[in-house]
Design an enzyme around this catalytic site. Sequence first.
Site, PDB file in Angstrom:
ATOM      1  NE  ARG A 141     -11.434  -1.207   2.358  1.00  0.00           N
ATOM      2  CZ  ARG A 141     -10.763  -0.326   1.611  1.00  0.00           C
ATOM      3  NH1 ARG A 141      -9.443  -0.365   1.545  1.00  0.00           N
ATOM      4  NH2 ARG A 141     -11.405   0.614   0.935  1.00  0.00           N
ATOM      5  CD  GLU A 145      -7.972   0.161   8.625  1.00  0.00           C
ATOM      6  OE1 GLU A 145      -8.459   1.200   8.142  1.00  0.00           O
ATOM      7  OE2 GLU A 145      -7.341  -0.656   7.953  1.00  0.00           O
ATOM      8  CG  HIS A 158      -6.471   2.321   5.301  1.00  0.00           C
ATOM      9  ND1 HIS A 158      -7.616   1.592   5.499  1.00  0.00           N
ATOM     10  CD2 HIS A 158      -6.354   2.425   3.943  1.00  0.00           C
ATOM     11  CE1 HIS A 158      -8.168   1.288   4.335  1.00  0.00           C
ATOM     12  NE2 HIS A 158      -7.407   1.785   3.365  1.00  0.00           N
TER      13      HIS A 158
HETATM   14  C1  DGY Z   1      -9.153   2.735  -1.012  1.00  0.00           C
HETATM   15  O1  DGY Z   1      -9.296   3.682  -1.785  1.00  0.00           O
HETATM   16  O2  DGY Z   1      -9.946   1.795  -0.965  1.00  0.00           O
HETATM   17  C2  DGY Z   1      -7.951   2.791  -0.149  1.00  0.00           C
HETATM   18  O3  DGY Z   1      -7.949   1.784   0.781  1.00  0.00           O
HETATM   19  C3  DGY Z   1      -7.847   4.163   0.476  1.00  0.00           C
HETATM   20  O4  DGY Z   1      -6.518   4.461   0.722  1.00  0.00           O
END
Ligand code: DGY
Length: 320
Positions: free
Chosen positions: A238, A267, A286
Site C-alpha cells: 500500500r 491513487e 495498482h
Molecule cells: C489487494 O488485493 O490488496 C491488492 O492490492 C489488489 O491488487
Amino acid sequence: MKPYVFISRKLPEDAIAMLKEKYTVEMWDKEDVPVPYDVLLQETRKADAILTMLSEPVNEEVLKAGEKLKIVANMAVGYDNVDVETAKRLGITVTNTPDVLNDSTADLTFALVLAAARRMVEAAEFVKEGNWKSWSPLLLAGQDVHHKTIGIVGMGNIGKTVAKRAAGFDMEILYHNRSRKPDAEQELGAQYVSFAELLKRSDFVVCLTPLTEETRDLFNRNAFRIMKDQAVFVNASRGPVVNENDLYEALKAGEIAAAGLDVFAEEPIGANHPLLELKNVVAMPHIGSASMETRYAMMKLCAENIDLILSEEQPKTPVN
Ligand code: DGY
C-alpha cells in the site's frame, strides 16, 4: 423479499450470475470510476451485503448506515479501507480475498524487481521514441538480479510466493515480519533479520507489509539512507507505507538506485506526480493481482462469501 446486494463497481455479468439468481443485485454502473460516496451511503442503507473495492472508504458512517448490513466483502487481500473494528462492534462480517491472488501478485512484484533492475521500461521507451541508433557496450546497462540478496518486508503468503521466485533466481533471501515463518526458513532458506539489517544487506528491498498505524511511513528517509546506494526498492503493498517525498529525495540524491512501484499514497496519480519525473522509477497503476484469472477468482470468492453469510453459514475468508 430477496436480500439486497450492492456492488460498488461494474463487474462482468458472468462473475455475479450466482448472486443474481438468488438475490436482488444492483451495481454501480461504471467500471473505471469509483462509486460516489453519497451513493455508497445511500445503497448501504438498503443493503444486506455490499461488495466493495479497495477504493471505497467503508468507514464508521457507511457501516452505521447499513441497518440491515451483514457483510462487507472487500475485493482485495488488503482491507485498510474498511473500519474492521466498527464492523465487528456492529456485528458485520468483513471478508477479503487472500490466497487466490498470491501467485499473480508475486509475479507482478517480481516483474517490478526485474523491470527496475534491468531498466526495462526506460529501454522500451527508448526504442519506441526512435532513439536506438546502434548497439553499444553499456547501452541501458542495469543491474543483475540473479545471485543477489532480496529483503522481503512482510512475509505473508504473497511474501513467501515472491521468495519462491527469488529462490529460482539463486538469490539470498532475507525477510522481516512481525512473526518468524519457519516454513519459509526451512523450504526456501529465508533468513529472519531485523528491519535495519534487512535494509543494510539487501540489493532488492521488497515491501509487502499491510498498511497499519505501525507500518505507515515505515520507508522514510532514514530507511532509504540505510539501504545500499545500488539498492532497488519495490512496493506492492500500500502506498502510505512509504513516505513518497522521502523516496523522491532518496532517488534524486542517489541514496538508492531505482524503485518499482505498484501503489501510491493517493491513487490514482496523475502524470505530474513528482516520482514520474525520474527515469529510475517504474510505476504501475495498482495492478498486482490484475490477471483475468485472478480477478475472476477474487470476484467469485466475494460472491461466495456473501452467499454464505446470507445463508447464515460461515464465510470462507473472514477478517474479523
Ligand atoms: C489487494 O488485493 O490488496 C491488492 O492490492 C489488489 O491488487
